[in-house]
Design a protein around this motif. Structure first.
Motif, PDB file in Angstrom:
ATOM      1  N   GLU A 215     -66.405 129.248 -10.864  1.00 46.30           N
ATOM      2  CA  GLU A 215     -66.493 129.523  -9.538  1.00 46.30           C
ATOM      3  C   GLU A 215     -66.863 130.879  -8.868  1.00 46.30           C
ATOM      4  O   GLU A 215     -66.429 131.657  -9.569  1.00 46.30           O
ATOM      5  N   HIS A 236     -66.153 117.739 -20.491  1.00 45.60           N
ATOM      6  CA  HIS A 236     -65.546 116.826 -19.240  1.00 45.60           C
ATOM      7  C   HIS A 236     -64.499 117.590 -18.335  1.00 45.60           C
ATOM      8  O   HIS A 236     -63.956 118.526 -18.919  1.00 45.60           O
ATOM      9  N   TYR A 237     -64.368 117.095 -17.145  1.00 47.07           N
ATOM     10  CA  TYR A 237     -63.436 117.268 -16.263  1.00 47.07           C
ATOM     11  C   TYR A 237     -63.398 118.942 -15.825  1.00 47.07           C
ATOM     12  O   TYR A 237     -62.314 119.456 -15.591  1.00 47.07           O
ATOM     13  N   ASN A 239     -64.463 121.964 -13.373  1.00 48.37           N
ATOM     14  CA  ASN A 239     -64.756 122.385 -11.882  1.00 48.37           C
ATOM     15  C   ASN A 239     -65.902 123.444 -11.631  1.00 48.37           C
ATOM     16  O   ASN A 239     -65.604 124.551 -12.085  1.00 48.37           O
ATOM     17  N   SER A 241     -67.926 125.230  -8.742  1.00 49.41           N
ATOM     18  CA  SER A 241     -67.809 125.453  -7.260  1.00 49.41           C
ATOM     19  C   SER A 241     -68.198 126.689  -6.730  1.00 49.41           C
ATOM     20  O   SER A 241     -67.755 127.687  -7.641  1.00 49.41           O
ATOM     21  N   ASN A 262     -67.425 113.225 -15.833  1.00 46.67           N
ATOM     22  CA  ASN A 262     -66.167 113.636 -14.794  1.00 46.67           C
ATOM     23  C   ASN A 262     -66.246 115.141 -14.675  1.00 46.67           C
ATOM     24  O   ASN A 262     -65.041 115.645 -14.418  1.00 46.67           O
ATOM     25  N   ASN A 263     -67.087 115.717 -14.262  1.00 44.18           N
ATOM     26  CA  ASN A 263     -67.245 117.259 -13.934  1.00 44.18           C
ATOM     27  C   ASN A 263     -67.532 117.131 -12.408  1.00 44.18           C
ATOM     28  O   ASN A 263     -68.348 116.112 -11.931  1.00 44.18           O
ATOM     29  N   THR A 264     -66.898 117.945 -11.629  1.00 44.80           N
ATOM     30  CA  THR A 264     -67.029 118.361 -10.333  1.00 44.80           C
ATOM     31  C   THR A 264     -67.771 119.456  -9.787  1.00 44.80           C
ATOM     32  O   THR A 264     -67.596 120.558 -10.440  1.00 44.80           O
ATOM     33  N   ARG A 266     -69.469 121.568  -6.707  1.00 45.24           N
ATOM     34  CA  ARG A 266     -69.204 121.600  -5.166  1.00 45.24           C
ATOM     35  C   ARG A 266     -69.641 123.026  -4.575  1.00 45.24           C
ATOM     36  O   ARG A 266     -69.364 123.991  -5.054  1.00 45.24           O
TER      37      ARG A 266
END
Length: 285
Positions: A215, A236-237, A239, A241, A262-264, A266
């Motif tokens: 991030e 996987h998984y 974040n 951002s 299942n990655n985010t 944003r």
């Protein structure tokens, strides 16, 4: 009522380092002059060590494979700071090498690694189970396959507020490989300024890593077939951002995710030219 256990250690007055050697006792060690080594210069073979470069330079590995500073396997509570590092002309050399240590802090160092004709040299490399904190360093690599920060294994790494540049093809600013794919990495990659020059290069690449936070990084790439952030196979998984990513030239992507789920993603800002993709999903969900 709860209790916590902490490890405390008392440091004696600083010891001066005037030449390349092996540190075998706990304490604070301070460079008092520039050092040069044909291979490895300083090896840390003790727990509870602070190595303060005081702005002096170590020129390492200009003849044989080696490291400016090597932390031996399993050492804990080691800090490396205020050091200038130049070298890495031999294959698989690294400015700083950490082998499965715990509570390792690397900050406010300047590392310039020159690959020359060598393959796979690094600014900073970390292997095995370890918990390093890498922050406020300036790391630049020159030449083919020159990764600035390379980490492999189950590593709870914190990479924060660094300035990282790679200047060569097939080079990665930050490259994390989780060799034990079932274990989470729990890494943090935050507020770094990253620039890559060269084809097939990446700002941040993670292979088989999970539960990482990427991030607020500023990533700029120059060259063909490059990505700002690349999550590759069984990653996987994570974040991703608030990153600011610029990718120029053709066949590029700001963020590429391959065979992962299942990655985010944003609030990322991605700037590309007309022939590049903002986000590229390949066999991913």
């Amino acid at each position: 009522m709860t209790s916590s256990s902490f490890e405390f250690f008392t440091l004696s007055p600083p010891s001066n380092i005037t030449g390349c050697n092996t540190i075998v006792s706990s304490g604070v060690y301070v460079l008092t002059n520039n050092l040069t080594s044909t291979g490895t210069c300083i090896t840390i073979s003790a727990d509870n060590v602070v190595l303060d470069g005081s702005g002096f330079t170590i020129n390492y590995s200009y003849i044989s494979t080696g490291y400016a500073v090597q932390i031996d396997q399993g050492k804990k509570n080691v800090t490396i700071k205020n050091l200038k590092i130049v070298g890495g002309f031999s294959e698989t050399s690294s400015g700083i090498f950490v082998n499965a240590g715990q509570n390792i802090s690397i900050f406010n160092n300047s590392i310039r690694a020159f690959n020359g004709m060598a393959i796979r040299s690094f600014g900073l490399s970390i292997l095995g189970y370890t918990t390093p904190h890498i922050y406020r360093n300036n790391i630049t690599t020159y030449g083919l396959d020159g990764d600035a920060i390379f980490v492999e294994g189950f590593i709870k790494v914190n990479v924060t507020e660094n300035r990282i540049s790679t200047m060569g093809d097939s080079s990665y600013a930050i490259y994390l490989i989780n060799s034990g794919a079932s274990a989470p990495n729990l890494g943090i990659f935050r507020n770094n300024t990253i620039t890559t020059f060269g084809s097939s290069s990446r700002g941040i690449r993670i292979d088989s890593g999970s539960f990482n936070i990427i991030e607020s990084n500023i990533i700029t790439t120059y060259g063909d077939v490059v990505e700002g952030i690349f999550l590759n196979i069984n990653t996987h998984y994570n974040n991703i951002s608030n990153n600011n990513i610029t990718v120029l030239n053709s066949n590029n992507a700001g963020i590429k995710i391959a065979s992962s789920s299942n990655n985010t993603l944003r609030n990322n800002f991605i700037f590309t030219n007309s022939s590049a993709q903002g986000i590229d999903f390949q066999s991913s969900s």
